[in-house]
Design a protein around this motif. Structure first.
Motif, short mmCIF file in Angstrom:
data_model
loop_
_atom_site.label_atom_id
_atom_site.label_comp_id
_atom_site.label_asym_id
_atom_site.label_seq_id
_atom_site.Cartn_x
_atom_site.Cartn_y
_atom_site.Cartn_z
N GLY A 198 0.79 -1.23 0.00
CA GLY A 198 0.00 0.00 0.00
C GLY A 198 0.82 1.27 0.00
O GLY A 198 0.30 2.35 0.26
N VAL A 199 2.12 1.18 -0.30
CA VAL A 199 2.97 2.38 -0.28
C VAL A 199 2.94 3.06 -1.64
O VAL A 199 3.16 2.42 -2.66
N ASP A 200 2.65 4.36 -1.64
CA ASP A 200 2.71 5.14 -2.87
C ASP A 200 4.16 5.60 -3.06
O ASP A 200 4.63 6.53 -2.41
N ILE A 201 4.87 4.90 -3.93
CA ILE A 201 6.31 5.10 -4.06
C ILE A 201 6.64 6.54 -4.47
O ILE A 201 7.49 7.19 -3.87
N ALA A 202 5.96 7.02 -5.49
CA ALA A 202 6.28 8.35 -6.00
C ALA A 202 6.09 9.41 -4.92
O ALA A 202 6.92 10.30 -4.75
N ARG A 203 4.98 9.30 -4.18
CA ARG A 203 4.71 10.30 -3.16
C ARG A 203 5.75 10.23 -2.05
O ARG A 203 6.18 11.25 -1.52
N THR A 204 6.13 9.00 -1.70
CA THR A 204 7.12 8.82 -0.64
C THR A 204 8.44 9.47 -1.04
O THR A 204 9.04 10.21 -0.27
N ARG A 205 8.85 9.21 -2.29
CA ARG A 205 10.10 9.81 -2.77
C ARG A 205 10.05 11.31 -2.68
O ARG A 205 10.97 11.96 -2.21
N LEU A 206 8.95 11.87 -3.19
CA LEU A 206 8.82 13.32 -3.21
C LEU A 206 8.87 13.87 -1.79
O LEU A 206 9.55 14.84 -1.50
N ALA A 207 8.14 13.21 -0.88
CA ALA A 207 8.06 13.70 0.49
C ALA A 207 9.45 13.73 1.13
O ALA A 207 9.84 14.72 1.75
N VAL A 208 10.20 12.65 0.98
CA VAL A 208 11.51 12.59 1.62
C VAL A 208 12.46 13.61 0.99
O VAL A 208 13.21 14.30 1.69
N PHE A 209 12.39 13.73 -0.33
CA PHE A 209 13.25 14.69 -1.03
C PHE A 209 12.97 16.11 -0.53
O PHE A 209 13.89 16.86 -0.20
N VAL A 210 11.68 16.45 -0.47
CA VAL A 210 11.32 17.80 -0.04
C VAL A 210 11.69 18.02 1.42
O VAL A 210 12.13 19.09 1.81
N LEU A 211 11.55 16.98 2.21
CA LEU A 211 11.86 17.09 3.64
C LEU A 211 13.36 17.27 3.86
O LEU A 211 13.80 17.92 4.81
N SER A 212 14.17 16.68 2.98
CA SER A 212 15.61 16.73 3.18
C SER A 212 16.17 18.12 2.90
O SER A 212 17.21 18.49 3.45
N ALA A 213 15.49 18.87 2.04
CA ALA A 213 16.04 20.16 1.61
C ALA A 213 16.19 21.15 2.77
O ALA A 213 17.25 21.76 2.93
N PRO A 214 15.15 21.33 3.61
CA PRO A 214 15.31 22.31 4.70
C PRO A 214 16.42 21.93 5.68
O PRO A 214 17.03 22.81 6.29
#
Lengths: 315, 241, 288, 251, 380
Positions: A198-214
């Motif tokens: 049930g993991v949405d891979i694309a969303r997970t990737r985006l979330a972690v990427f965006v979270l890492s930036a700050p």
């Protein structure tokens, strides 16, 4: 390790500069700042398993946002902190959406190209100060009402850099315990199984990427104040190689890994330097040798040694 | 036993801590077609792959493999191939981005070995001639299987290992392919045939080896094995038989 | 209007770009490998050619060979070091390793060749003539000719020849290639040697157009990325067209808009292509 | 519970699946058999929207044809793979916790600010994971090992446990008995029975006739990408077309 | 965290007290230098550091500073602001009395605030950015190299004198380049010289292939083309070579201070005919007869076997001026010395009489030159 021991160690760290003497202070501050920078990349590289080469952009974005807001709009350090992290998150979101469907080296290739182009823009765009950068960044001042929190030099900046480092360590540790952290590892280790869980891979990737930036931008924010100057040199590939080396040197997905890695690399450059060119060779070689011959990092190399030593007393 | 072409001794394969195959002895003689049968996961593919030191994972393989008297157990896969030990892996994979002609042309026998000529190959599989300029990816399952076998023949085999050539083939095709294999064997080429379609296999093989969980459960001439209840049970389930 | 002259500029630039990118095209298309130290290998190639001509006094054609040999050796060295990663197809680590390798090369080149700029003086770059109002050199023509020749050869070799077929088999399925009797390790070594040799050749031919420094190489990397991605990742003909196209774009954008933002503009084109047709690139199959 | 209508899959010129329809009710086991390459795994890929396909899929009466795979999993349509699938670098317990965490995990904010809450939830998750693992016959002594070092049969069970996760309305199993020996086989049989008794709908691709004939309520036979026959095990065993396709041409 | 303020006061006091404590006759006065000693401009940076050491020898011969010998410490900024800052911190820790720095403006700009906060006198020898003197990074800034404004005037006067009507600009697209072009144009307008901007091409700093831009310039048919490119290692010689190769018509005029001997060495014959201007020539009047300059040149030729160029002269003059000021005010205190220099004037320096404006900028006298046979020939 029990919590109180960790807490005690954390408090002792605050007094490291007094312990190690004055010359080490600025080294400690720089290690703390660059370790924070590396932790942003760490969660993308270690947890998500993607090589982002755009984290220098987030680092520079944090610093530039701080510089611009502080000099042009007179924002205090709290305001620039917010601005730096927000700006980096927005850029990461745009870049993430662009690269959402790209994997592996195409992803890395585009992020690398983005970093080079960002550097070209910073060099050329007057709004960002062009190649001269932004000067006149005021002193670091986090004062709240009657509470005076100012740092005019490295010794005074240490408590804040150290606190930021502890916060980031906390953040990364907690991230790895959170749903998003676990899901990211699932997406990395076995995308098919993760999908069927049930993991949405694309969303997970985006979330972690965006979270890492700050996280990386937080380092840029501190660096802008530490140097009181922001320029396009922040985009140099030196920072990129530095980050990558720090993340892989000691061992991936190891909480203190990037910090120890950064301390090793910067320690060598600061106290055992053989000149800029030789340092570059050492840094690059460290990266190559670890990945090719000790893929588990230095910890992976040391563990068998420890294991060999341990049974000895029983004989 | 100088007439043994391919011989394996103490062949052991392990993934992590798990034993996937433990084979004390196996031999293949000229003009012999040996069928390896067993349930899914019994270690049939592991066996033929291990003979070539080949795997898509990272198993630990130990033991001795001799080809025409020469020990090849320590050689890399491509060297074993060049010495004439050929494997057509499960699914009959071909190079999908190369045409049939290229697939065949790319398979050149190593120096000192004579492979089948294209004409000989087309004689065995006329269908391939018709599909000469199609990409490998555009072939049907049966055509791929033929191409994969043809490729191996071109490479000059001393012994041929076939892993489930009947997979995904229509019954008519299965018998065509197996009859062709029999023709090769009758011409002198020893073949080790891994097959889950026991009914079809039994019709062509000389000997049967029954594997279960990585070990040989039974072995013998097909005439003696044909009605072995263990063979039937392993496959068909007693209810069906 | 100077459109014709800019088109000539663009054609020369474009062939230079295509030539610079050819090593990557083969690396990626043929072996599914990447090299982020490409730009620094270009730099080393340029300096080797300079070293052979100026301090050693060798004739230019020999210098080109020296550079190509050095490039091939460097390629072999990198691949030998990271062979395990290659056999595991561990692209993540390969990317980082080659990036680190570029960093090492830059440091080593600074130590070996110093920080002073050099000019690769070649006989053809002294022959100048006018073409449709544009002044060009024989070196420029040499670049165009070499690019066309290399691409034509490569197309012949990769698409028809035995060597290219072997490499394409390894690229498609290294495991299956082993069963066809192919020594996969040797193919990987050869492909990386080719990448090193090709980029060194490009450097020996293109670098005489501008002075060289040990810090060059970044622009070449971006150019290569754009060419390879636009060309369809690994397609020989595609890379040639993409290289020439990018050269024309650079010349026209630089000539009629602003040279200051050409890199950014070509990246914008790259991004647009990736976003608009992420799966539509010829990459689709090769890259999956 | 799950109904597929007219599923079709093509890979280039190759037709892997054509016009296949079947359904399975809650508390029912549907067996899918057929020779290797008959399109059984493609059938699962098509059902779970992991390949481009034609046809329609309904889950609990609602059409879910366009729902992405992860969405289907979230709706309770879960699947195990033919090869054992797990997260190789995590321990067995961590594997199970990871799978459960998508629903039962702690949000990032809560994890940051309320670590005690995360710890409590994590303890609960680990407890649940342990119980689940035990239920799927993965003994507790193995929970701290990496999946790769488990015995093969246990790996198989772990794969099924991970697919099941926090529970499923429909579970698709792909050759669960492959490589299993006598005792493991019995455990698997019990497990399938238990899941069915709980009201789950199960679809089982299986070669092992003994097993499939004894656990399946109905059986669908695939051959060459087409549905050849459906019926009770008894009907299927009597069907001459099936015998021919599946067992090879009678001599 | 209230302690911070008190700490800072204490820190300043210590900084002030330190030199006084050490003021024993035998102890050398440490002078820090930070220039690029490696990378693209490494050779030139090394020359500057050597020139400062030559001047230190001259100063020591004359009795040193406050009766103590001067000791020069070299640091390499690797042309990188981050490294420059680290080096500055290292020199601060070593207790230097003054730091002479600055090849690249960004490095100078990065180091200024660090040095200012540490209370170390900071003299910029070469970096040209206008912000260096704006006071944002260092309220007591001092710079010897000429400013964009000063440079613009000479070039504008030359263009007006030759009557160039169609003028093309090929300009580095950053603060330096755009500032330099703006200064030239402002001066042209100040001179009421009527001209037409025939072409204006901007390029990024790292560019080495200018053929596209030069094609446009060529098509515009200018009377004079002004080349503004501070990338002496790569861009400027490339620009000159390519402009010649493409047969650009009219005169090529280089912005002030961009034609180092190394540029001519790389540009080769293409440089012949190029017009430029600069503020220092070792063997041309008024420098040739200046005894201070002659001592410096001969000492340099003896010590480092190299005839000093402008950059070396600027570095050496920085030390010379500082030594004079410190000896006059009899103190090494940052404020006292800086106040003597800013707005002050010094006789008998390498540059003859060296006068400083109130903002710390040294006044310079420019001379036009033309390149002949790959050598600079100064025009009267």
């Amino acid at each position: 390790m029990p919590a109180f021991l960790l807490a005690a160690a954390a408090i002792l760290g605050l007094f490291l500069p007094q312990w190690l003497g004055g010359a080490a202070t600025s080294a400690l501050v720089v290690i703390a700042i660059f370790a924070i920078m590396a932790y942003g990349l760490d969660i993308v590289l270690s947890d998500l398993g993607e090589v982002s080469l755009a984290h220098t952009v987030f680092f520079a974005t944090g610093a530039y946002a701080t510089g611009l807001l502080a000099t042009r709009t007179g924002f205090g350090a709290w305001g620039t902190l917010l601005g730096a992290m927000l700006a980096a998150a927005v850029i990461a979101l745009l870049l993430g959406l662009l690269t959402l469907r790209l994997r592996e080296f195409v992803f890395s290739l585009v992020t690398y190209a983005a970093a080079v182009v960002a550097a070209a823009v910073a060099h050329n765009w007057n709004f960002l100060g062009g190649s001269d950068g932004i000067v006149g960044i005021p002193t670091f001042d986090l004062s709240l009402g009657p509470l005076v929190l100012v740092a005019r030099n490295d010794a005074e900046l240490w408590p804040y850099a150290y606190a930021a480092l502890l916060l980031v360590l906390w953040f990364v540790a907690r991230f790895r315990r959170s749903r998003l952290g676990l899901v990211a590892v699932m997406a990395h280790l076995n995308p098919r199984l993760a999908t069927m869980s049930g993991v949405d891979i694309a969303r997970t990737r985006l979330a972690v990427f965006v979270l890492s930036a700050p996280v990386t931008a937080l380092a840029g924010w501190l660096y802008a104040y530490q140097r009181a100057y922001v320029g396009p040199d922040l985009f140099e590939s030196y920072f990129l190689v530095l980050m990558l080396t720090a993340v892989v040197l000691v061992g991936k997905r190891l909480l203190p890994g990037p910090l120890l890695g950064m301390a090793l690399v910067l320690g060598q450059e600061k106290f055992l330097s053989f000149g800029g060119d030789v340092d570059a060779i050492i840094l690059g070689l460290a990266l190559i040798l670890v990945l090719c011959f000790v893929p588990g990092g230095l910890v992976g190399a040391i563990r068998p040694l420890l294991r060999r030593l341990r049974p000895a007393p029983t004989h | 036993m100088s007439d043994v072409v391919l011989e394996a001794r103490d062949l052991v394969v392990a993934y992590g801590g798990n034993l996937a195959l433990d084979l004390p002895h196996l031999a293949l003689r000229p003009g012999e077609l040996v069928g390896v049968v067993g349930a899914n996961g019994a270690g049939k593919s592991t066996l033929v792959n291990a003979l070539l030191g080949w795997s898509r994972g990272t198993p630990r393989i130990s033991g001795s493999v001799r080809l025409a008297g020469e020990e090849i157990g320590a050689l890399p896969t491509h060297e074993r191939v060049r010495r004439g030990l050929l494997l057509v892996p499960e699914g009959g994979p071909v190079f999908g981005r190369l045409t049939v002609a290229e697939n065949l042309a790319a398979a050149e026998a190593a120096a000192g070995r004579r492979g089948y000529t294209e004409a000989e190959v087309f004689d065995l599989f006329p269908r391939l001639r018709e599909r000469l300029h199609h990409a490998g990816a555009a072939l049907s399952g049966g055509e791929r299987q033929m191409l994969a076998i043809a490729r191996s023949l071109r490479l000059g085999p001393r012994a041929l290992l076939l892993d489930e050539p009947s997979i995904g083939l229509a019954p008519r095709l299965v018998s065509t392919v197996l009859r062709t294999v029999r023709r090769l064997v009758d011409a002198g080429l020893p073949v080790l045939l891994v097959e889950q379609n026991v009914r079809a296999a039994i019709e062509v093989v000389d000997r049967l080896v029954l594997l279960e969980r990585g070990r040989i459960l039974a072995e013998g001439p097909v005439a003696a094995m044909r009605d072995d209840p263990r063979i039937i049970e392993a496959y068909l389930g007693d209810t069906v038989a | 209007m100077n459109l014709v002259q800019q088109l000539i500029n663009g054609l020369i630039l474009g062939h230079a770009y295509a030539l610079i990118a050819i090593g990557w095209t083969v690396l990626l298309g043929v072996a599914r490998l990447v090299n982020f130290g490409h730009g620094q290998m270009y730099m080393i190639g340029a300096f080797m050619a300079w070293w052979a001509t100026a301090p050693l006094g060798l004739p230019y054609p020999v210098a080109v060979l020296v550079a190509v040999a050095a490039g091939a050796l460097l390629g072999l060295l990198v691949q030998a070091v990271m062979l395990r990663l290659t056999l595991e197809q561990n692209l993540v680590s390969i990317m980082i390793v080659t990036l680190g390798f570029g960093h090492v090369l830059r440091g080593a080149a600074s130590l070996a060749f110093g920080g002073t700029p050099q000019v690769l003086e070649t006989p053809p770059s002294l022959i100048e003539f006018e073409l449709a109002g544009a002044w060009i050199t024989a070196q420029d023509l040499l670049i165009v000719a070499a690019a066309i020749l290399v691409f034509a050869l490569l197309r012949g070799v990769v698409e028809r020849g035995r060597l290219g077929r072997t490499a394409r088999m390894v690229a498609e399925d290294p495991k299956l290639a082993q069963l066809a009797g192919i020594d996969v390790t040797r193919v990987y070594l050869a492909v990386f040697a080719f990448e090193g040799a090709a980029v060194a050749l490009a450097a020996a031919l293109v670098a005489p157009r501008t002075p060289i420094l040990t810090s060059i190489g970044f622009e070449e990397v971006i150019v290569t990325f754009v060419v390879v991605v636009l060309g369809g990742i690994g397609s020989v003909a595609g890379s040639y067209l993409a290289g020439v196209g990018l050269g024309l774009f650079t010349a026209l954008f630089g000539g009629f808009v602003s040279p200051a933002y050409t890199t950014a503009a070509s990246f914008a084109v790259l991004t647009a292509v990736l976003v608009l047709r992420p799966g539509g690139l010829a990459a689709g199959r090769a890259v999956r | 519970m799950l109904r597929v209508e007219g599923l079709g899959v093509r890979y280039g010129a190759l037709v892997a699946l054509q016009d296949v329809s079947w359904q399975v009710a809650a508390g029912e086991v549907l067996g899918i058999i057929g020779p290797n390459g008959a399109g059984k795994s493609s059938c699962y890929d098509a059902t779970t929207n992991m390949v481009r396909r034609s046809g329609r899929v309904f889950l609990a009466g609602a059409e879910v044809t366009e729902v992405p795979p992860h969405g289907l999993a979230a709706l309770g349509l879960k699947r195990a793979f033919q090869q054992n699938a797990f997260f190789a670098e995590l321990s067995v317990l961590e594997n199970m916790v990871a799978v459960l965490s998508r629903e039962g995990g702690t949000g990032l904010l809560a994890s940051l600010l309320l670590p005690w809450q995360e710890a409590a939830r994590r303890r609960a998750l680990e407890e649940e994971a342990r119980a689940l693992l035990r239920r799927f016959h993965v003994p507790q002594v193995l929970h701290r090992l990496r999946p790769g070092s488990l015995p093969y049969g246990t790996q198989r069970m772990l794969s099924i446990a991970l697919a099941w996760g926090s529970g499923a309305r429909v579970l698709l199993l792909d050759e669960p008995a492959a490589g299993l020996g006598g005792e493991d086989m019995l455990r698997l049989r019990d497990l399938i029975g238990a899941l069915r008794a709980e009201g789950a709908a199960l679809v089982v691709i299986e070669h092992h006739m003994d097993l499939i004939m004894s656990v399946a309520d109905r059986i669908a036979v695939l051959d060459q990408g087409r549905l050849l026959a459906t019926g009770t095990p008894r009907e299927i065993q009597a069907d001459s077309r099936v015998l021919e396709a599946y067992l090879g041409r009678a001599a | 965290m209230r302690i911070t303020r008190r700490q800072a006061v204490l820190g300043t006091a210590t900084a002030l007290a330190l030199p006084a404590l050490r003021a024993r006759a035998a102890d050398p006065v440490k002078v820090g230098t930070i220039f690029p000693l490696s990378g693209g401009t490494g050779t030139q940076g090394q020359h500057v550091a050597q020139a400062i050491e030559v001047m230190a020898a001259l100063v020591n011969d004359a009795g040193g500073v406050l009766g103590r010998p001067v000791q020069v410490i070299r640091k390499d900024d690797e042309s990188t602001p981050a490294v420059g800052v680290s080096r500055a911190n290292e020199l601060i820790a070593e207790g230097v009395a003054v730091i002479i720095e600055g090849w690249n403006s960004p490095v100078t700009l990065a180091m200024q605030p660090v040095l200012a906060r540490a209370g170390i006198l900071d003299i910029t020898a070469i970096s040209k950015a206008d912000q260096i003197l704006s006071g944002a990074g260092n309220p007591l800034a001092i710079r010897l190299n000429s400013s964009n404004g000063q440079d613009g005037r000479v070039i504008a006067e030359y263009l007006a004198r030759t009557g160039a009507k169609r003028i093309a600009f090929v300009t580095q697209n950053d603060a330096y380049g755009n500032g330099a072009q703006a200064a030239i144009e402002a001066e042209l307008q100040g001179l009421k010289h009527a001209y037409e901007k025939a072409a204006e091409e901007r390029f990024p700093f790292a560019q080495a292939d200018f053929r596209v831009a030069l094609t446009n310039v060529r098509a515009a048919n200018p009377d004079a083309t002004v080349l503004i490119n501070a990338n002496e290692g790569l861009g400027m010689p490339a620009l000159i070579r390519q402009a010649r190769q493409m047969r650009i018509k009219g005169e090529l005029v280089a912005a002030v201070g961009t034609i180092a001997p190394s540029v001519i060495a790389v540009a080769g014959e293409s440089a012949n005919g190029l017009v430029g201007a600069d503020i220092y020539f070792p063997d041309v009047e008024p420098f040739a007869s200046n005894p201070a300059n002659r001592r410096f040149v001969s000492r340099a030729q003896e010590m480092v076997r190299y005839t000093p160029d402008k950059f070396m002269a600027l570095g050496a003059a920085a030390l010379q001026v500082w030594a004079m000021a410190a000896n006059e005010v009899k103190s090494l205190d940052r404020e006292a010395v800086a106040k003597r220099i800013r707005g002050g004037s010094f006789r008998d320096t390498i540059f003859g009489e060296a006068a400083f404006e109130a903002n710390g900028q040294m006044r310079s006298r420019h001379a036009l030159f033309v390149v002949q046979d790959q050598k600079l020939v100064v025009r009267a």
